[in-house]
Structures are given as structure tokens and as C-alpha cells.
Design a protein around this motif. Sequence first.
Motif, PDB file in Angstrom:
ATOM      1  N   CYS A 264     -10.223  -2.154  -4.660  1.00 37.72           N
ATOM      2  CA  CYS A 264     -10.530  -0.975  -3.843  1.00 37.72           C
ATOM      3  C   CYS A 264     -10.151  -1.203  -2.382  1.00 37.72           C
ATOM      4  O   CYS A 264      -9.661  -0.284  -1.709  1.00 37.72           O
ATOM      5  N   MET A 265     -10.360  -2.409  -1.881  1.00 38.57           N
ATOM      6  CA  MET A 265     -10.008  -2.703  -0.506  1.00 38.57           C
ATOM      7  C   MET A 265      -8.500  -2.651  -0.298  1.00 38.57           C
ATOM      8  O   MET A 265      -8.021  -2.213   0.765  1.00 38.57           O
ATOM      9  N   SER A 266      -7.733  -3.079  -1.279  1.00 41.27           N
ATOM     10  CA  SER A 266      -6.281  -2.980  -1.153  1.00 41.27           C
ATOM     11  C   SER A 266      -5.831  -1.520  -1.164  1.00 41.27           C
ATOM     12  O   SER A 266      -4.909  -1.146  -0.433  1.00 41.27           O
ATOM     13  N   LEU A 267      -6.491  -0.678  -1.963  1.00 39.49           N
ATOM     14  CA  LEU A 267      -6.181   0.756  -1.967  1.00 39.49           C
ATOM     15  C   LEU A 267      -6.507   1.383  -0.615  1.00 39.49           C
ATOM     16  O   LEU A 267      -5.705   2.155  -0.060  1.00 39.49           O
ATOM     17  N   ASP A 268      -7.663   1.059  -0.076  1.00 35.10           N
ATOM     18  CA  ASP A 268      -8.061   1.633   1.201  1.00 35.10           C
ATOM     19  C   ASP A 268      -7.127   1.211   2.324  1.00 35.10           C
ATOM     20  O   ASP A 268      -6.746   2.017   3.182  1.00 35.10           O
ATOM     21  N   LYS A 269      -6.732  -0.062   2.338  1.00 31.46           N
ATOM     22  CA  LYS A 269      -5.819  -0.535   3.376  1.00 31.46           C
ATOM     23  C   LYS A 269      -4.439   0.097   3.212  1.00 31.46           C
ATOM     24  O   LYS A 269      -3.745   0.374   4.205  1.00 31.46           O
ATOM     25  N   TYR A 270      -4.045   0.347   1.976  1.00 31.10           N
ATOM     26  CA  TYR A 270      -2.781   1.045   1.716  1.00 31.10           C
ATOM     27  C   TYR A 270      -2.801   2.452   2.314  1.00 31.10           C
ATOM     28  O   TYR A 270      -1.848   2.872   2.980  1.00 31.10           O
ATOM     29  N   LEU A 271      -3.891   3.189   2.106  1.00 30.69           N
ATOM     30  CA  LEU A 271      -3.998   4.538   2.665  1.00 30.69           C
ATOM     31  C   LEU A 271      -4.022   4.508   4.187  1.00 30.69           C
ATOM     32  O   LEU A 271      -3.464   5.384   4.850  1.00 30.69           O
ATOM     33  N   GLU A 272      -4.672   3.473   4.736  1.00 29.04           N
ATOM     34  CA  GLU A 272      -4.808   3.393   6.187  1.00 29.04           C
ATOM     35  C   GLU A 272      -3.495   3.036   6.866  1.00 29.04           C
ATOM     36  O   GLU A 272      -3.136   3.619   7.887  1.00 29.04           O
ATOM     37  N   VAL A 273      -2.764   2.075   6.308  1.00 29.32           N
ATOM     38  CA  VAL A 273      -1.550   1.588   6.961  1.00 29.32           C
ATOM     39  C   VAL A 273      -0.326   2.421   6.578  1.00 29.32           C
ATOM     40  O   VAL A 273       0.450   2.835   7.439  1.00 29.32           O
TER      41      VAL A 273
ATOM     42  N   LEU B 100      -0.354  -6.217  -5.857  1.00 33.42           N
ATOM     43  CA  LEU B 100       1.070  -6.383  -5.588  1.00 33.42           C
ATOM     44  C   LEU B 100       1.704  -5.076  -5.139  1.00 33.42           C
ATOM     45  O   LEU B 100       2.514  -5.048  -4.198  1.00 33.42           O
ATOM     46  N   PHE B 101       1.344  -3.971  -5.799  1.00 35.79           N
ATOM     47  CA  PHE B 101       1.920  -2.673  -5.429  1.00 35.79           C
ATOM     48  C   PHE B 101       1.483  -2.261  -4.025  1.00 35.79           C
ATOM     49  O   PHE B 101       2.327  -1.947  -3.165  1.00 35.79           O
ATOM     50  N   PHE B 102       0.187  -2.263  -3.782  1.00 35.19           N
ATOM     51  CA  PHE B 102      -0.317  -1.776  -2.499  1.00 35.19           C
ATOM     52  C   PHE B 102       0.120  -2.671  -1.340  1.00 35.19           C
ATOM     53  O   PHE B 102       0.561  -2.179  -0.302  1.00 35.19           O
ATOM     54  N   TYR B 103       0.014  -3.985  -1.516  1.00 39.51           N
ATOM     55  CA  TYR B 103       0.348  -4.866  -0.408  1.00 39.51           C
ATOM     56  C   TYR B 103       1.857  -4.976  -0.184  1.00 39.51           C
ATOM     57  O   TYR B 103       2.293  -5.271   0.933  1.00 39.51           O
ATOM     58  N   SER B 104       2.655  -4.770  -1.222  1.00 42.00           N
ATOM     59  CA  SER B 104       4.101  -4.728  -0.997  1.00 42.00           C
ATOM     60  C   SER B 104       4.479  -3.511  -0.169  1.00 42.00           C
ATOM     61  O   SER B 104       5.338  -3.591   0.724  1.00 42.00           O
ATOM     62  N   ARG B 105       3.824  -2.375  -0.436  1.00 39.07           N
ATOM     63  CA  ARG B 105       4.068  -1.182   0.390  1.00 39.07           C
ATOM     64  C   ARG B 105       3.576  -1.401   1.816  1.00 39.07           C
ATOM     65  O   ARG B 105       4.227  -0.983   2.783  1.00 39.07           O
ATOM     66  N   ILE B 106       2.417  -2.035   1.943  1.00 43.59           N
ATOM     67  CA  ILE B 106       1.903  -2.341   3.282  1.00 43.59           C
ATOM     68  C   ILE B 106       2.870  -3.258   4.017  1.00 43.59           C
ATOM     69  O   ILE B 106       3.175  -3.055   5.204  1.00 43.59           O
ATOM     70  N   GLY B 107       3.375  -4.275   3.328  1.00 48.63           N
ATOM     71  CA  GLY B 107       4.315  -5.192   3.956  1.00 48.63           C
ATOM     72  C   GLY B 107       5.577  -4.508   4.434  1.00 48.63           C
ATOM     73  O   GLY B 107       6.084  -4.813   5.529  1.00 48.63           O
ATOM     74  N   SER B 108       6.116  -3.576   3.638  1.00 54.58           N
ATOM     75  CA  SER B 108       7.328  -2.865   4.055  1.00 54.58           C
ATOM     76  C   SER B 108       7.084  -2.033   5.304  1.00 54.58           C
ATOM     77  O   SER B 108       7.945  -1.940   6.191  1.00 54.58           O
ATOM     78  N   VAL B 109       5.884  -1.428   5.410  1.00 54.58           N
ATOM     79  CA  VAL B 109       5.553  -0.638   6.604  1.00 54.58           C
ATOM     80  C   VAL B 109       5.405  -1.548   7.819  1.00 54.58           C
ATOM     81  O   VAL B 109       5.873  -1.222   8.920  1.00 54.58           O
ATOM     82  N   LEU B 110       4.762  -2.705   7.644  1.00 54.86           N
ATOM     83  CA  LEU B 110       4.580  -3.625   8.763  1.00 54.86           C
ATOM     84  C   LEU B 110       5.910  -4.135   9.292  1.00 54.86           C
ATOM     85  O   LEU B 110       6.086  -4.330  10.501  1.00 54.86           O
ATOM     86  N   VAL B 111       6.873  -4.353   8.387  1.00 56.02           N
ATOM     87  CA  VAL B 111       8.195  -4.803   8.820  1.00 56.02           C
ATOM     88  C   VAL B 111       8.879  -3.729   9.653  1.00 56.02           C
ATOM     89  O   VAL B 111       9.508  -4.015  10.675  1.00 56.02           O
TER      90      VAL B 111
END
Length: 386
Positions: A139-148, A229-240
Motif C-alpha cells: 500500500c505504501m508503494s501505491l501511495d508513493k506512486y500516486l504522489e510522485v 517493482l511496477f510502482f517503484y520502477s515508474r517512480i524511478g523513471s519520474v525521478l530521473v
Amino acid sequence: MAASASAVPLTTEVATSENSSSFYDYEYYLDQVAFMLCRKDEVHSFGKVFLPVFYSLVFVLGLGGNLLLLVVLLRYMPRRPMTEVYLLNLAMSNLLFVVTLPFWGISVVWHWVFGNFLCKMVSTLYTTNLYSGIFFISCMSLDKYLEVVHAQPHHRLRTRAKRWHLTAMVWVAALAVSIPEMVFVQTHEHPLGVWSCYPDFGGHATIWKLVFRFQQNLLGFLLPLLVMLFFYSRIGSVLVRMKTPGQGRALRITVALVLAFFVLWFPYNLTLFLHSLMDLSVFGDCRISQRLDYALQVTESVAFLHCCFTPILYAFSSRRFRHYLKALLATTLGRHQAPGPAQAPLSSCSENSSLTAQEEVTGMNDLGERQTEDAPNKRDVGKSEA
């Protein structure tokens, strides 16, 4: 108990009592007899030393760390953002999980002396909080995905009502998974005067053990890992793409969160899967059975470290939490701090004004907050230009 080995840490039942056929192949029968006579004395001796020591270590670290996390969240975060709500429930789940470890440690050294009611209660607490902790991490990975990624502070999944609905759903789902513990787990006396606490499946032990192991593999590891993996990979692409000063640290935190989950849980789930293959007669002999028993004790104990390390990784990825922790430690140690930056953790306005530009982008949570704050400003600029 995801695989019943948790309730009976010293033994792994390898023989099955069910067979629908009245005719037996003689060579297969001899193999089964040899397999059932496989001695596990060395495995038992190892477990009586290793498991209580490791359980005690996890209990002390998990209890201290999660209590500190709870105190910080409850004292300094009265209006908790959604991620902190999940972190609060994760800390509660971990606390309930670690309080079961002394019971198992005592049962390993001696035997189960707590009666049938606590047998069911402790087993249910173990399984419920094992799964709820993993679910809250997802759930925390989902929430961080929506936020970032979406930069939507008021997304329909991030409203106050929805966050409590999701929290309740996680607890209900974890409790539903633990229902078999309430039904099957009970105390057994063997030999006379020596009690054990483990599930009694009657004549279908192998089938139920396979079900619980695959349930752990799927719900307790594979699906949460894919979600992360899905959520944090998307987060990583946005951070880059953001190219902010704090990008490198945020990416390292992202990788650390996924690696921590994988490193702690993969060996245990692999061992459970190999045990299942052995029960299905895909492979196995006495020596392999002994080695898998050793591996199960070690890898399961290592997986228990998730309740010590995972909250720390999540908590210290937040700038707010670090400042709240400093305020708590200063209060506990009796230090009198001057007004200004020392009081920053108590209000977001003073916090933002007292921090340097470099500190504002030091973690993934901070970048998400900045991304969220920038979104309305961009819309306002677009309206004024129109």
C-alpha cells in the motif's frame, strides 16, 4: 503460520498419511519407509540453539524500533498524511508480530506450555501480522506512486475516507488468510507430558501444507514483489526526468526498498517451494530433507528481520520523520532547544522556511511532496497566461 513450520520450528513432516489406493508398489513403499525413518536429531539440536537466540534478537530490535516509530508518529503527526497512516499500521503490525516470537522461542527450548487457547491465538497473530505487514508495504508503494508519478494529493485513493477503507481492507484480508490457523491449529501431546502447537489436518496433511506454502509464495512474496517493482520502477523513471539535486538519494532509497524486501523474503519462499516439490516427490532423499530443514530454520528467521529493517528504511526516507525523531530525542534527553529551526518539525511552514534548498530534496518522500506542491502552481500559471 504460513507453512506450519513456524509453529513447529524444529520439524518438517515429510511423510503423508493419505493414500486412496489399496495397492502399493513395493519399491515405492520401501522408499517411503526409509524417508519416514530419516532422523532429524542434528536439525533439532541446531534449532534449539539457533532459533531462541535469533528470535530474541528480532524481538528486542523489532520491539524497540517499532515502539519508537509509533511514539514519533502518534506524538508529532496528529494530522497524518496517507503514507504515515500506512507506516503507523505497519509499526502496529510488526509489534503484534514480534510479541509472538517469545512463545515460539520457549516452545523450542522446552515445549508448548501455554495451553490450547494461546496456541490458537499466537498462531493467528503470527499469520495475520505476517501478511498485514507485507500488504501495508504494498500500500505504501501505491501511495508513493500516486504522489510522485501523478502528483495528485487529492486522488480518489488518497482521500481521508479511502485511506481508512484501504487500511481496514488490509486488516480484513490478513485476518481472512489466518482463518485456517484458528480452525486447524491446536495443542498435541507427544510423548506424554510434552506438548506442541501446530495444525492438525487429519488425513489431508500434505494437501493443506502445499496450499499454505503456495499461498505464502503467492500472497506473501510474488504478488507484493511485482507490485513494488511496477510502482517503484515508474517512480524511478519520474525521478530521473525531474533532474533535481536529491534525485540520486531518492533513487537509492527506491532501490533499497525493493532489494530489502527481495533479500529478506526470497530465500525463505524458495525454501518453501523446494519443500513443496519434495512433498510432491519431484525429488528428495533423507539428506536433502535434512538440508531443507536447516535452510527453513535459517531463512525463516532471516525473513523475520523485515519487522526491524523495513520500517527504518521507510521512516528515514522522510525528512519530516527525521526531524520529528530529533525533536523526540531532544525532549527525552532533556535538551532545551532555542526557537526557530528546533521547532521546525511541529509545523510545515516553519519547517520549509528553516531548511536549506538542499535539505528540501533529500529523499523520495520529499521529492513527492515537492512534485505535489508544484502541480497546483503549474495549473495556476497556465490559467493566468490564458
